[in-house]
Motif scaffolding. Structure first.
Motif, mmCIF file in Angstrom:
data_model
loop_
_atom_site.group_PDB
_atom_site.id
_atom_site.type_symbol
_atom_site.label_atom_id
_atom_site.label_comp_id
_atom_site.label_asym_id
_atom_site.label_seq_id
_atom_site.Cartn_x
_atom_site.Cartn_y
_atom_site.Cartn_z
ATOM 1 N N TYR A 193 0.525 -1.479 0.030
ATOM 2 C CA TYR A 193 -0.100 -0.238 -0.063
ATOM 3 C C TYR A 193 0.588 1.823 -0.103
ATOM 4 N N GLU A 194 1.921 1.398 0.809
ATOM 5 C CA GLU A 194 2.485 2.493 0.994
ATOM 6 C C GLU A 194 3.506 3.130 -0.391
ATOM 7 N N THR A 207 0.541 3.974 -3.471
ATOM 8 C CA THR A 207 0.854 5.491 -3.270
ATOM 9 C C THR A 207 1.177 6.141 -2.953
ATOM 10 N N ASP A 208 2.346 5.773 -3.180
ATOM 11 C CA ASP A 208 3.778 6.735 -3.417
ATOM 12 C C ASP A 208 3.958 6.689 -4.262
ATOM 13 N N TRP A 264 1.564 5.792 -6.950
ATOM 14 C CA TRP A 264 -0.255 7.008 -6.826
ATOM 15 C C TRP A 264 -0.771 7.408 -6.145
ATOM 16 N N PRO A 265 -0.641 8.579 -6.108
ATOM 17 C CA PRO A 265 -1.070 9.905 -5.124
ATOM 18 C C PRO A 265 -2.848 9.628 -4.568
ATOM 19 N N GLU A 266 -3.458 9.271 -5.659
ATOM 20 C CA GLU A 266 -4.639 9.860 -5.226
ATOM 21 C C GLU A 266 -5.175 7.924 -5.343
ATOM 22 N N VAL A 267 -4.816 7.729 -5.100
ATOM 23 C CA VAL A 267 -5.345 6.208 -4.805
ATOM 24 C C VAL A 267 -5.787 5.843 -3.884
ATOM 25 N N ASP A 268 -6.864 5.583 -2.838
ATOM 26 C CA ASP A 268 -7.684 5.498 -0.963
ATOM 27 C C ASP A 268 -7.332 3.855 -1.034
ATOM 28 N N GLU A 269 -6.542 3.884 0.193
ATOM 29 C CA GLU A 269 -6.334 2.289 1.165
ATOM 30 C C GLU A 269 -7.810 1.532 0.659
ATOM 31 N N LEU A 301 -8.268 0.046 -2.282
ATOM 32 C CA LEU A 301 -6.886 -0.710 -2.655
ATOM 33 C C LEU A 301 -7.563 -2.149 -1.909
ATOM 34 N N THR A 323 -7.169 7.865 -11.826
ATOM 35 C CA THR A 323 -6.130 8.564 -12.280
ATOM 36 C C THR A 323 -6.506 9.780 -13.779
#
Length: 107
Positions: free
Chosen positions: A14-15, A18-19, A21-26, A29, A47
């Motif tokens: 996850y980290e 998100t690094d 693709w900062p647009e994603v939400d955990e 995921l 995106t």
């Protein structure tokens, strides 16, 4: 790395995801749960990029190293340490024990 590394350790990535693709939400995921097709479709939607662009970005991302905190394997760890040598000051050994890092006491 290969997709199966990501899929087998999905939440551990996850980290790294998100690094990249900062647009994603955990929470999203969690629902994807390592399904590559679902992940690609989600990234395209999140995106606003075309699926082909996302596939290429994902291929490029997979060319990188598996984050060392995900795979606990001495061979992989030593390889990662060796690659980190470019960040170690001249005259220092990247394999030195960091247990006393920042400890200014006399030895």
């Amino acid at each position: 790395m290969k997709w199966h590394h990501v899929q087998e350790n999905w939440s551990a990535f996850y980290e790294a995801i998100t690094d990249k693709w900062p647009e994603v939400d955990e929470a999203d995921l969690d629902e994807i749960d390592g399904d590559q097709r679902a992940f690609i479709a989600y990234l395209a939607e999140a995106t606003g990029q075309e699926v082909a662009e996302i596939r290429e970005e994902l291929r490029e991302w997979l060319r990188g190293e598996i984050p060392s905190d995900i795979v606990m394997d001495p061979i992989h760890d030593n390889h990662s340490i060796a690659l980190s040598s470019k960040y170690v000051n001249e005259g220092e050994d990247e394999y030195d024990d960091d247990a006393h890092f920042g400890d200014d006491r006399d030895e």
